[in-house]
Design an enzyme around this catalytic site. Sequence first.
Site, PDB file in Angstrom:
ATOM      1  N   GLU A  40       0.864  -1.209   0.000  1.00  0.00           N
ATOM      2  CA  GLU A  40       0.000   0.000   0.000  1.00  0.00           C
ATOM      3  C   GLU A  40       0.892   1.248   0.000  1.00  0.00           C
ATOM      4  O   GLU A  40       0.692   2.179   0.780  1.00  0.00           O
ATOM      5  CB  GLU A  40      -0.917  -0.002   1.225  1.00  0.00           C
ATOM      6  CG  GLU A  40      -1.730  -1.290   1.353  1.00  0.00           C
ATOM      7  CD  GLU A  40      -2.636  -1.314   2.571  1.00  0.00           C
ATOM      8  OE1 GLU A  40      -3.861  -1.290   2.381  1.00  0.00           O
ATOM      9  OE2 GLU A  40      -2.135  -1.359   3.696  1.00  0.00           O
TER      10      GLU A  40
ATOM     11  N   CYS B 276     -10.871   1.132   7.536  1.00  0.00           N
ATOM     12  CA  CYS B 276     -10.251   2.406   7.923  1.00  0.00           C
ATOM     13  C   CYS B 276     -10.804   3.598   7.153  1.00  0.00           C
ATOM     14  O   CYS B 276     -10.930   4.700   7.702  1.00  0.00           O
ATOM     15  CB  CYS B 276      -8.740   2.321   7.736  1.00  0.00           C
ATOM     16  SG  CYS B 276      -8.229   1.660   6.133  1.00  0.00           S
TER      17      CYS B 276
HETATM   18  O1  FUB Z   1      -3.060  -0.676   9.157  1.00  0.00           O
HETATM   19  C1  FUB Z   1      -4.204   0.113   9.419  1.00  0.00           C
HETATM   20  C2  FUB Z   1      -4.797   0.598   8.133  1.00  0.00           C
HETATM   21  O2  FUB Z   1      -5.204  -0.518   7.344  1.00  0.00           O
HETATM   22  C3  FUB Z   1      -3.860   1.359   7.244  1.00  0.00           C
HETATM   23  O3  FUB Z   1      -3.735   2.697   7.538  1.00  0.00           O
HETATM   24  C4  FUB Z   1      -4.465   1.132   5.909  1.00  0.00           C
HETATM   25  O4  FUB Z   1      -3.591   1.402   4.858  1.00  0.00           O
HETATM   26  C5  FUB Z   1      -4.875  -0.313   5.977  1.00  0.00           C
HETATM   27  O5  FUB Z   1      -3.802  -1.134   5.667  1.00  0.00           O
HETATM   28 ZN    ZN Z   2      -8.107   3.461   4.666  1.00  0.00          ZN
END
Ligand code: FUB
Ligand code: ZN
Length: 589
Positions: A290, A384
């Site tokens: 990501e 999230c």
């Molecule tokens: O790891 C917590 C959240 O989940 C991250 O900020 C997002 O990118 C997702 O991976």
């Molecule tokens: Zn998010």
Amino acid sequence: MPLRPLPLGSTKLSGGFWLDRQRTNRDTTIPAAAERLEEVGTLRNFRAAAGQEAAGFAGKLFADTDVYKWLEAVAWEQAREPSADLAGWQSGASALVAAAQEPDGYLNTHTRLALGGQRYGDLEKGHELYCAGHLLQAAVAQVRATGDRTLLDVACRFADHLCKTFGPGRLEGVDGHPLIEMALVDLYRETGTAAYLELASYFVEARGHGLLTPPGHHGPAYFQDHLPVRQVRTIAGHAVRALYLAAGATDVAVETSDAELLEALQTTWQTMVESQMYLTGGVGSRWYGEAFGDPFELPPDAAYCETCAAIAGVQWSWRLLLATGESKYADLIERTLYNAVISGVSLTGDRFFYVNTLKVRADAFADDQRSAVGGRQPWFGTACCPPNVMRTLSSLDQLVATSDDDGVQVQLYAPASVAADIPVGHVGFEVATEYPWHGTVRVRITSAPDEPWTLGLRIPAWADSHRVTINGFEGPLRRVWSVGDEVVLELPVAARRTRPDERIDSVRGCVAIERGPLVYCFEQQDADVVLDSAVVAAGELIEREQPELLGGVTTVEVPGRDGPLTAIPYYAWANRTVGTMTVWIREIA
Ligand code: FUB
Ligand code: ZN
């Protein structure tokens, strides 16, 4: 700080694009989230951790943050306008959070329910301080917006516990997912407790010294542990982590007057904007990790552009705007909000994008819930993004204007009332505009002292010209203003062609359409030719106001090799059907 935020409540959106989105957020999104958080067990986790119900842990190990971000949105909404529903959600969920707190201040339902209370055993992946950070932020929002100290008391007890636990000579470590840095500074600003700022500063400085063991195939850059923050010049790794850290480090730099750190962060921001950011303001070009890609690695179809990363980018730019007064930061806030952030939620307010891609090919296959190919989703296993959108929209009024000793600056153009106390006295004005559809912004002074002050109006970098008149005449914006004075700013929002940097090989030879702050895109359903092979040509861009389309948009007709193509604002795509879409389109040389 060159610029200051205005006190909560002194800026109120009164109509237009963003108030419409705030209404949907309030009437649909936040109530739907209340149901989802119950359905998927996130609220039950707190009841179980508090011993009120027998249940195992449900969801991802950082699920507590979904409740905290939603509570933050609930709080900001009450500052906009109280309601019985909002008050009920706030008191119910806050009491649950308080009940789940342990006697020494620690709080995490995953630790309690799934790890038998074993703390800090996996700082790399455990997200314990990330969860703490969102709690602290919700607490600050709650007390500022409503005066309710329930969460603030919980947050301070937790932060006191963290201060006793972490730091030199104590547990020397940082969390794999930054956020606590920014949250501790927020709590410091609210309470004045210096230990919170000191701990935030420790977390910023400790990072980048190899304290964390990278998970799986990732390297230390995944969680920004490859270089000390003040040595970074190119942002890297997991985008949300990197941006929350950058925002927190900016807070620390400001509060500790650390010019070297601030300069490093400004340079990093500039590199990101010039080479690691999509046209939409979205960031993160790799699904793997990501993550940010290398400079100019910006494939439109493989874009990750997580909604949370866009929001984190807004938070970072806001901090740099205040720290420097430079309007390029507000420009990026505007670009990101209108495109990468707001594409993350459907026009109906009950569906969300996690990934905000810039291109979907014909016959694309959605092999992941996060993929835009499947359309917006009602919720996610990793949820999230939805509550992050909620708190962003609920607190948007706070980004409209800033002040300094000399006056007030309008940073975002929207119908609004603005009031501020500056050294020469109380100033107030009303903004009327149909921005972003029309470029005329009228500011009418409603309150002014007898001394001169400056009304600052941001001229966006995309505007290649502009005109300002005061009561019909050109003149300086620093003056003794009178009640009833009217300032008119004209910005050229006409559709324009934007070409990519030659180094972005995946879109070389393509063009994108922009109009004011809006990025446009093409959807297959508006095209008579196969979009994947469509080619546009030179010629007039024809704009059409379409009040009935997609909540009311202006479309842009673009001449094409095989006939005209219609572009719609990017944020509105996938609200009719989900199919082929592209922001960049090949152009006849
Ligand atoms: O790891 C917590 C959240 O989940 C991250 O900020 C997002 O990118 C997702 O991976
Ligand atoms: Zn998010």
